[in-house]
Design a protein around this motif. Sequence first.
Motif, PDB file in Angstrom:
ATOM      1  N   HIS A   8     -51.850 -38.446  54.053  1.00 43.43           N
ATOM      2  CA  HIS A   8     -53.300 -38.285  53.908  1.00 43.43           C
ATOM      3  C   HIS A   8     -53.805 -39.040  52.676  1.00 43.43           C
ATOM      4  N   THR A   9     -53.086 -38.888  51.560  1.00 41.00           N
ATOM      5  CA  THR A   9     -53.405 -39.615  50.326  1.00 41.00           C
ATOM      6  C   THR A   9     -52.214 -39.506  49.392  1.00 41.00           C
ATOM      7  N   TRP A  10     -52.217 -40.313  48.332  1.00 37.46           N
ATOM      8  CA  TRP A  10     -51.137 -40.262  47.354  1.00 37.46           C
ATOM      9  C   TRP A  10     -51.586 -40.920  46.055  1.00 37.46           C
ATOM     10  N   THR A  11     -50.849 -40.657  44.999  1.00 34.05           N
ATOM     11  CA  THR A  11     -51.090 -41.281  43.708  1.00 34.05           C
ATOM     12  C   THR A  11     -49.769 -41.365  42.959  1.00 34.05           C
TER      13      THR A  11
ATOM     14  N   ILE B  31     -51.646 -45.070  53.243  1.00 36.10           N
ATOM     15  CA  ILE B  31     -52.391 -43.947  53.812  1.00 36.10           C
ATOM     16  C   ILE B  31     -52.436 -44.110  55.326  1.00 36.10           C
TER      17      ILE B  31
END
Length: 142
Positions: free
Chosen positions: A67-70, A110
């Motif tokens: 879904h998302t990442w950092t 993503i």
Amino acid sequence: MSAPRPFPEDVAPDLADAEFWQGCREGRFLLLRCGTCGRAVWPAGGCPSHGMAPMAWEPASGLGRLHTWTVVHQRYATSFDDPPPNVALVELDEGPLVHSTVIGAARPVIGMRVEADFQTIAPDVVIPVFRPVRGAGDTLGA
């Protein structure tokens, strides 16, 4: 890694999530399912629609989409230095969003398909992580 991955020593499985952590040690990803509506729930707790209705741990596919990442660049421990860790939010095929990390991808994308994997970080402590689905031609898929 240069040192074992740190984890909170004061946190131990309790009656609410002991079955989940046992599943991780066995290489099985489990989710709670509401006995009233069948909704998969994460993290352990009550159903958003039915509160503390009867809940049961059930095997999950362990499949989902990133879904998302950092990337976390703040140094907290030397074991997180090489490479800096990522923090990911994975939308499981069963519905819930799960915080974890993605391994096996130099630069996660993503929407890519991922699957649960498990890492032993200390004796008897196994955590779920996610990796790109093996053999998936188009990881972005539909």
